[in-house]
Structure formats: C-alpha cells, structure tokens
Design a protein around this motif. Structure first.
Motif, PDB file in Angstrom:
ATOM      1  N   ILE A   1       0.679  -1.254  -0.038  1.00  0.00           N
ATOM      2  CA  ILE A   1      -0.143  -0.077   0.203  1.00  0.00           C
ATOM      3  C   ILE A   1       0.898   1.246   0.071  1.00  0.00           C
ATOM      4  O   ILE A   1       0.858   2.301  -0.806  1.00  0.00           O
ATOM      5  CB  ILE A   1      -0.903  -0.181   1.284  1.00  0.00           C
ATOM      6  CG1 ILE A   1      -1.830  -1.069   1.183  1.00  0.00           C
ATOM      7  CG2 ILE A   1      -1.776   1.351   1.140  1.00  0.00           C
ATOM      8  CD1 ILE A   1      -2.798  -1.308   2.388  1.00  0.00           C
ATOM      9  N   GLN A  61       2.131   1.902  -3.597  1.00  0.00           N
ATOM     10  CA  GLN A  61       1.160   2.115  -4.498  1.00  0.00           C
ATOM     11  C   GLN A  61       0.248   3.182  -4.176  1.00  0.00           C
ATOM     12  O   GLN A  61      -0.517   3.759  -5.093  1.00  0.00           O
ATOM     13  CB  GLN A  61       0.480   0.806  -4.623  1.00  0.00           C
ATOM     14  CG  GLN A  61       1.292  -0.527  -5.302  1.00  0.00           C
ATOM     15  CD  GLN A  61       0.270  -1.693  -5.503  1.00  0.00           C
ATOM     16  OE1 GLN A  61      -0.817  -1.687  -6.091  1.00  0.00           O
ATOM     17  NE2 GLN A  61       0.911  -2.920  -4.916  1.00  0.00           N
ATOM     18  N   ARG A  62       0.170   3.546  -2.991  1.00  0.00           N
ATOM     19  CA  ARG A  62      -0.605   4.897  -2.798  1.00  0.00           C
ATOM     20  C   ARG A  62       0.067   5.520  -1.810  1.00  0.00           C
ATOM     21  O   ARG A  62      -0.344   5.751  -0.530  1.00  0.00           O
ATOM     22  CB  ARG A  62      -2.137   4.068  -2.045  1.00  0.00           C
ATOM     23  CG  ARG A  62      -3.013   5.514  -2.041  1.00  0.00           C
ATOM     24  CD  ARG A  62      -4.374   4.868  -1.895  1.00  0.00           C
ATOM     25  NE  ARG A  62      -4.588   4.105  -3.169  1.00  0.00           N
ATOM     26  CZ  ARG A  62      -6.120   3.759  -3.514  1.00  0.00           C
ATOM     27  NH1 ARG A  62      -6.956   3.952  -2.528  1.00  0.00           N
ATOM     28  NH2 ARG A  62      -6.297   3.180  -4.580  1.00  0.00           N
ATOM     29  N   SER A  64       0.443   8.665  -1.357  1.00  0.00           N
ATOM     30  CA  SER A  64      -0.255   9.887  -0.825  1.00  0.00           C
ATOM     31  C   SER A  64      -1.001   9.715   0.477  1.00  0.00           C
ATOM     32  O   SER A  64      -1.508  10.668   1.111  1.00  0.00           O
ATOM     33  CB  SER A  64      -1.176  10.369  -1.988  1.00  0.00           C
ATOM     34  OG  SER A  64      -2.255   9.637  -2.209  1.00  0.00           O
ATOM     35  N   TRP A  65      -1.186   8.262   0.652  1.00  0.00           N
ATOM     36  CA  TRP A  65      -1.721   8.085   2.150  1.00  0.00           C
ATOM     37  C   TRP A  65      -0.700   8.100   3.271  1.00  0.00           C
ATOM     38  O   TRP A  65      -0.988   8.107   4.431  1.00  0.00           O
ATOM     39  CB  TRP A  65      -2.385   6.708   2.170  1.00  0.00           C
ATOM     40  CG  TRP A  65      -3.669   6.757   1.573  1.00  0.00           C
ATOM     41  CD1 TRP A  65      -4.150   7.532   0.483  1.00  0.00           C
ATOM     42  CD2 TRP A  65      -4.894   5.706   1.607  1.00  0.00           C
ATOM     43  NE1 TRP A  65      -5.595   7.191   0.219  1.00  0.00           N
ATOM     44  CE2 TRP A  65      -5.818   5.814   0.806  1.00  0.00           C
ATOM     45  CE3 TRP A  65      -4.865   4.146   2.291  1.00  0.00           C
ATOM     46  CZ2 TRP A  65      -6.991   5.111   0.572  1.00  0.00           C
ATOM     47  CZ3 TRP A  65      -5.749   3.648   2.003  1.00  0.00           C
ATOM     48  CH2 TRP A  65      -7.046   3.957   1.292  1.00  0.00           C
ATOM     49  N   THR A  98       5.737   2.188  -6.914  1.00  0.00           N
ATOM     50  CA  THR A  98       5.681   1.590  -7.952  1.00  0.00           C
ATOM     51  C   THR A  98       5.906   1.975  -9.367  1.00  0.00           C
ATOM     52  O   THR A  98       5.604   3.489  -9.363  1.00  0.00           O
ATOM     53  CB  THR A  98       4.825   0.334  -8.009  1.00  0.00           C
ATOM     54  OG1 THR A  98       3.557   1.405  -8.163  1.00  0.00           O
ATOM     55  CG2 THR A  98       4.577  -0.322  -6.726  1.00  0.00           C
ATOM     56  N   ASP A 146       3.868   1.818 -11.757  1.00  0.00           N
ATOM     57  CA  ASP A 146       2.645   2.351 -12.136  1.00  0.00           C
ATOM     58  C   ASP A 146       2.322   3.662 -11.401  1.00  0.00           C
ATOM     59  O   ASP A 146       1.474   4.380 -12.180  1.00  0.00           O
ATOM     60  CB  ASP A 146       1.704   1.135 -11.678  1.00  0.00           C
ATOM     61  CG  ASP A 146       1.681   0.222 -12.729  1.00  0.00           C
ATOM     62  OD1 ASP A 146       1.875   0.484 -13.975  1.00  0.00           O
ATOM     63  OD2 ASP A 146       1.270  -1.140 -12.299  1.00  0.00           O
ATOM     64  N   VAL A 147       2.410   3.980 -10.351  1.00  0.00           N
ATOM     65  CA  VAL A 147       2.312   5.161  -9.547  1.00  0.00           C
ATOM     66  C   VAL A 147       2.856   6.289 -10.470  1.00  0.00           C
ATOM     67  O   VAL A 147       2.300   7.457 -10.752  1.00  0.00           O
ATOM     68  CB  VAL A 147       2.778   5.496  -8.242  1.00  0.00           C
ATOM     69  CG1 VAL A 147       2.998   6.788  -7.561  1.00  0.00           C
ATOM     70  CG2 VAL A 147       2.348   4.364  -7.359  1.00  0.00           C
ATOM     71  N   LYS A 202       3.636   5.996 -13.740  1.00  0.00           N
ATOM     72  CA  LYS A 202       3.038   6.009 -15.039  1.00  0.00           C
ATOM     73  C   LYS A 202       1.824   6.649 -15.204  1.00  0.00           C
ATOM     74  O   LYS A 202       1.254   7.475 -16.105  1.00  0.00           O
ATOM     75  CB  LYS A 202       2.973   4.525 -15.487  1.00  0.00           C
ATOM     76  CG  LYS A 202       2.629   4.064 -16.939  1.00  0.00           C
ATOM     77  CD  LYS A 202       2.527   2.779 -17.380  1.00  0.00           C
ATOM     78  CE  LYS A 202       1.613   2.465 -18.779  1.00  0.00           C
ATOM     79  NZ  LYS A 202       1.893   1.063 -18.861  1.00  0.00           N
ATOM     80  N   TYR A 203       0.839   6.436 -14.026  1.00  0.00           N
ATOM     81  CA  TYR A 203      -0.406   7.073 -13.998  1.00  0.00           C
ATOM     82  C   TYR A 203      -0.721   8.509 -13.175  1.00  0.00           C
ATOM     83  O   TYR A 203      -1.727   8.804 -12.997  1.00  0.00           O
ATOM     84  CB  TYR A 203      -1.481   6.092 -13.369  1.00  0.00           C
ATOM     85  CG  TYR A 203      -1.528   4.716 -14.364  1.00  0.00           C
ATOM     86  CD1 TYR A 203      -2.740   4.561 -15.426  1.00  0.00           C
ATOM     87  CD2 TYR A 203      -1.098   3.325 -14.219  1.00  0.00           C
ATOM     88  CE1 TYR A 203      -2.667   3.655 -16.413  1.00  0.00           C
ATOM     89  CE2 TYR A 203      -1.064   2.509 -15.187  1.00  0.00           C
ATOM     90  CZ  TYR A 203      -1.983   2.699 -16.221  1.00  0.00           C
ATOM     91  OH  TYR A 203      -2.247   1.585 -16.974  1.00  0.00           O
ATOM     92  N   LYS A 204       0.936   8.763 -13.081  1.00  0.00           N
ATOM     93  CA  LYS A 204       0.702  10.194 -12.501  1.00  0.00           C
ATOM     94  C   LYS A 204      -0.040  10.570 -11.387  1.00  0.00           C
ATOM     95  O   LYS A 204      -0.689  11.337 -11.016  1.00  0.00           O
ATOM     96  CB  LYS A 204       0.137  11.091 -13.573  1.00  0.00           C
ATOM     97  CG  LYS A 204       1.078  11.291 -14.940  1.00  0.00           C
ATOM     98  CD  LYS A 204       0.405  12.201 -15.724  1.00  0.00           C
ATOM     99  CE  LYS A 204       1.590  12.651 -16.974  1.00  0.00           C
ATOM    100  NZ  LYS A 204       1.768  11.360 -17.763  1.00  0.00           N
ATOM    101  N   ASN A 205      -0.053   9.455 -10.146  1.00  0.00           N
ATOM    102  CA  ASN A 205      -0.620   9.411  -9.009  1.00  0.00           C
ATOM    103  C   ASN A 205       0.503  10.419  -8.188  1.00  0.00           C
ATOM    104  O   ASN A 205       1.578  10.535  -8.257  1.00  0.00           O
ATOM    105  CB  ASN A 205      -0.582   8.106  -8.245  1.00  0.00           C
ATOM    106  CG  ASN A 205      -1.754   7.414  -8.833  1.00  0.00           C
ATOM    107  OD1 ASN A 205      -2.195   6.573  -8.089  1.00  0.00           O
ATOM    108  ND2 ASN A 205      -2.502   7.527 -10.050  1.00  0.00           N
ATOM    109  N   SER A 206      -0.386  11.321  -7.478  1.00  0.00           N
ATOM    110  CA  SER A 206       0.573  12.107  -6.700  1.00  0.00           C
ATOM    111  C   SER A 206       1.301  11.340  -5.394  1.00  0.00           C
ATOM    112  O   SER A 206       0.863  10.563  -4.888  1.00  0.00           O
ATOM    113  CB  SER A 206      -0.268  13.200  -5.860  1.00  0.00           C
ATOM    114  OG  SER A 206       0.342  14.054  -5.027  1.00  0.00           O
TER     115      SER A 206
END
Lengths: 301, 268
Positions: free
Chosen positions: B25, B28-29, B31-32, B54, B56-57, B59-63
């Motif tokens: 977590i 992959q997340r 921002s938490w 990761t 993917d974070v 690649k998919y432009k997650n903050s």
C-alpha cells in the motif's frame, strides 16, 4: 507458515460444488451409418444432486450425480426390403379366375423411427478429484503490459482452483423396456402407410402375414436380445456418448470452471480519483482437503 | 482441530503477510503516507524521507503527497502568511499477539495483551523555516497595495521555507472488531518515545491517535470478503454469511498465534 489461510467446511464446499454443478450444460448431436441402418442423435443435459464427500487422502468424491437429459432424441433409419404380399383369392370364380381376392401389394423402402427419450435421468456414478491450483495468464495480455495495464484492459492474471478429476464413471442410460412397444407402433404405422387404402380387416391380414413387427425390426437391424439394450449400446458405445460425457464432465471441472478464482495481483483497495488500485501479489497458492474442510493457503509476494 | 469446527468459513492472515500488504500500500498509494504543502511536495530536496513507489504510480501520474494548505503564521493577517510543512509515515509495522516483532515501551504495559495487536510506526516531519532574508520580505506596517512580493491583501502569502525534519517513533496497541461486515481496528493506547514536556507529548499522542483512528475507520476498514480473497461463497444468492457468534467462537475476530483470524457462519 503461510501468510494467508482460508478454510471452507464440508458444508460450505458443497455449496461451492453445487454452484459450479448448476452451471454445467452439455449438448451434442451426431449421426452415422452402420451397415443395415443409419442413426442420429441430439442430446442436451445438465447435472443435479450428488453426494459430496471430502476425504483425508486429499480427494473430493461425488457420488450419484444425476444427469438429467433435457433432450435425448434418437432416430434410427433402415431399409425395409421390397416384398409383395396378398394376391390371394378368397372366393374363386369357377369360370373366370377369382370373384373375391386380396390384391397383391408390394411394399418396401426406407423407414425411420424417431424416438424422444427426453426427461430420462441417468447418473455419474462416481467422480473423484483433487484440488488443482492453476495460474492463468490471459492470452490477450501483451508483452510489456503491467499488471495494472492488464487489469484496466480487462484481462488480469488469475489464480484458479479446479476440481481435477482422477476418474469419472458415468452409468449408461437406462432406456426402459417399454421403448420396444413404442418402436413397434412407429414401425407398424410406417408399414401401414405404405399400403394403399384398404379395409381394416385386409390390413390386419397383411400385417399378420408379415409377422411380429418387432421380430422384423430386430432381424433387419441384427439385434440379438432386448431392443432397449441395443439402443443403449448404440448411444453409449457405438456413438461413444458415454466417453464423450465423461470427457465433457472431466474437462468442465478440470479446466473450464474453477471452484475458486481471484485476480492476481489481488485488489485490496479500489481505484479512486487520481489513485490507482492497490493490488497485492499472491504467491505459492496451495489447496488441500481433508474429511472436514477445504484449506487454501497462500503467501503475499 | 479443524479450522472450521465452529464455522463454515475461516480466514486468517499472518502478521508477516499484513506487513507486506502495508508495504505494498505504501508503494502503490504514497499519498496516504506522505502529506505536505505544495511548495514542499514539489521539491524533493525538501522531503524528510525518500519515497519509494511502483512504476505504475509514476506512469499513471498519481501524486506522491496529499497536498495540504500551508500552516498559518499566528498573528500575520496583513497579509496572512503561511508556511509549508511535511509529515511522512516512513515505517509501519504490525505485531499480532503474542508480541514478538518489536518491544513495546513501558507506558503501554508490555507484554502485548492477548487478542491485541501492536503498531510501531515512524513519523518524520518538519515545519518550514524561513531564512532571515525571506522574513525581511514581510512588509513593515502591513500590506502595501503596491507591495512587489505579495499578490494583494487577504491572499495568503507562503514563505519560502525549508523544513527542519525530525522523526518520532510511535507505538500503539489496539484490538479488532467485526462491524457490519467490516473488520475494524481500534486504538487502545499510543505512546511517542522520548518527547517532553509531558503536555506536548500528550497533545501529540492524542492527535496521532485521532489520525490513526480516522484512517482505520475511513480507509482501512476491510470487508470480510476481501479478507477471504473473495471466496466464492460470497456471491451465492442463496447463502448468507455473518460472523460466528460467541459461543461457540469466544473471540471473533481473534488475534492470536501471530495471526488475525475471522470465523464466518453460513446460512443457506
């Protein structure tokens, strides 16, 4: 020790089994020529019931699983050899031949006997299986595609647990002896239809001359023994319906319909605005049964 | 004894597995786990701790961060002035009874009590500290309508700052309940190591307890279905699943043998 352990009681396992059992359907049709006759069939079936037992030898056994034949239609066609009957004089005319006589009638040609045995029930006498975990990589997945790309494209990898049959024993269909009467009536009607319009007593006389219809049919088809047994043998062995059904059931449980399936990596948190889903890789999936329960273990990768 | 002697469906997860899940977590997340004002989030040189994510974070432009508004400087209102700050959860480890992953501080009365879990986490953070030169930009006598460095009155000005990072080692103990089909964690005690005075410690502990409780309730309440890897009994219309009662199951969920266990009964 495994990171994850999941166990389902035998009662829960029965519910799982019933779920995949109820999704099983099978249908097939075929035809063939076998010397003096030709035959075709059309069948469709589903499964019901069954007594499920989990064993300490890591096997699942299902007994008396009913095969309900929603459609079971058979047609047997043969050639009635041409022959003539009648031509007898009942009241001779002393001056000029015959005053009253039975006309000479020649009959022969193809006769087809359509039989509808739909609704019959037979059974899978015994099915014994192991649990088999399989890692499924979707063939639609392209090289270089990440797990997340694959999920977004609708073809994630999956862990699947199948019931992999060690053996499947299907009992032959028990065609009732009463089928002989049905065949006899159908053939009699077919022969009568070959006659021109005649008074009933003449028809009866002609049929009497032919002899017992069933014996005629059995003679033409080379049947020794009961006609219902012959029909069972035709379907189960000549057409190999027994083997086909056993294979279909084995294939369904072993490769088509898993008893348990989930994505890998497994999604633990859903996607949100600006957030990808969180997925955890599951490794070392194993599944076993004992007499009390099914146990699935796995590790978090 | 079988797992399902007193239930139809059983699921357990070992603390080592949960710790791996926490790590997944975190990667992959992010921002938490990372909170900061925009000025600090956008400059990795100002982060207290490097962030591992990761591909993917990215690649998919997650903050990487949850962006928060600046912390106001008390007394400054003409213009209002804010400073940046950062808070990062850099470590999170769970230990199910019996406690053996880490030692609890005396304030939490070790050893870990039966049917309880312990958390060990590290929070690193810092308040932005402005340079003397930056402070000298604050207008003498308040805002001038033509002040060059400020956009205008009533608009908060964010000073350019650099956080002074520190890390806190925090321990917590708690227990789980099953509520409305969700597994829910509850914090019973919390302790920040080596912080004085006591009043400050108590304030921070209370704040952190509220943070952990909010996250557990809002974000980490886990559906029973998820705990069983979506076991297919859950989607059979004729089957209803619910937690096994006491008796015959004395603790449900149970935290024992380094595992979290749930026992589910089935009604057909």
């Amino acid at each position: 020790m495994s990171h994850i352990t999941i166990a389902a009681s035998s009662n829960a396992f029965v519910q799982l089994f019933n779920k995949i059992r109820d999704n099983f359907t099978f249908s097939k049709s075929d035809s063939g020529s076998f010397g003096p006759f030709s035959a075709s069939y059309s069948v469709a079936m589903h499964l019901e019931g069954g007594n499920i037992q989990l064993n300490n030898d890591d096997t699942v056994e299902v007994k008396h699983l009913k095969i309900v034949w929603d459609t079971l239609k058979v047609e047997v066609c043969f050639n009635l050899p041409g022959f003539c009957i009648g031509g007898w004089c009942i009241i001779p005319d002393p001056w000029n031949g015959c005053l009253v006589g039975v006309p000479k009638i020649c009959i022969g040609g193809p006769i087809c006997v359509p039989l509808d045995l739909s609704g019959l029930v037979s059974e899978v006498n015994d099915l014994k299986a192991n649990l088999k975990p399989v890692y499924f990589v979707d063939p639609a997945r392209t090289a270089g595609e990440s797990d997340l790309d694959a999920e977004f494209a609708g073809h994630p990898n999956k862990w699947r647990i199948f019931l992999d049959p060690v053996f499947v024993h299907v009992d032959p269909i028990d065609i009732p002896a009463s089928i002989a009467n049905i065949i006899e009536n159908i053939v009699r009607d077919a022969i009568e239809n070959m006659f021109p319009v005649l008074p009933g007593f003449i028809v009866d006389a002609l049929l009497a001359a032919i002899g017992p219809i069933l014996d005629l049919v059995k003679g033409l088809l080379g049947i020794v023994g009961d006609i219902n047994d012959w029909l069972t043998d035709l379907l189960m062995n000549t057409f190999d319906l027994l083997g086909i059904i056993e294979t279909a059931i084995a294939d369904y449980f072993a490769a088509k319909t898993p008893i348990y399936e989930f994505e890998d990596p497994y999604p633990v948190l859903d996607a949100g605005p600006g957030l990808i889903p969180v997925k955890i890789p599951i490794r070392n999936l194993a599944s076993h049964v004992n007499s009390k329960e099914m146990i699935v273990t796995a590790d978090v990768g | 004894m079988a797992f399902t002697d007193n239930c139809e469906l059983f699921a357990s997860v070992h603390e080592d597995g949960v710790n791996r899940v926490i790590n997944h977590i975190r990667r992959q997340r992010p921002s938490w786990f990372n909170y900061a004002t925009a000025d600090i989030a956008s400059n990795r040189e100002l982060w207290c701790s490097k962030i591992d994510v990761t591909s993917d974070v990215v690649k998919y432009k997650n903050s990487f961060f949850t962006i928060l508004p600046p912390l106001p400087i008390l007394g400054a209102d003409s213009p209002p002035i804010g400073i940046g700050f950062i808070a990062q959860l850099t470590k999170a480890l769970i230990d199910f009874h019996p406690g053996n992953k880490f030692s609890l501080p005396p304030q939490l009365s070790p050893p870990l009590q039966p049917q309880h879990f312990a958390l060990d986490f590290q929070v690193c953070g810092g308040l932005g500290c402005a340079s003397e030169k930056e402070l000298e930009q604050i207008p003498i006598g308040g805002t001038s309508p033509n002040a060059a460095t400020f956009e205008g009155p009533k608009t908060q000005v964010v000073l350019r700052t650099q956080p002074i990072c520190f890390c806190l080692e925090v321990f917590a103990t708690g227990h789980f309940t099953l509520e409305n089909g969700f597994l829910l964690g509850h914090v019973d005690g919390i302790e920040i190591v080596d912080i004085t005075p006591d009043g400050l410690e108590s304030n921070l502990e209370c704040y952190l307890k509220m943070c952990v409780t909010a996250v557990l309730r809002e974000k980490l309440a886990i559906q029973m279905e998820k705990l069983t890897l979506s076991f297919p009994l859950f989607d059979i219309a004729t089957v209803t699943l619910s937690p096994s009662p006491n008796p015959p199951v004395p603790n449900n969920p149970a935290v024992e043998e380094d595992q979290l266990k749930i026992f589910i009964k089935m009604t057909v």
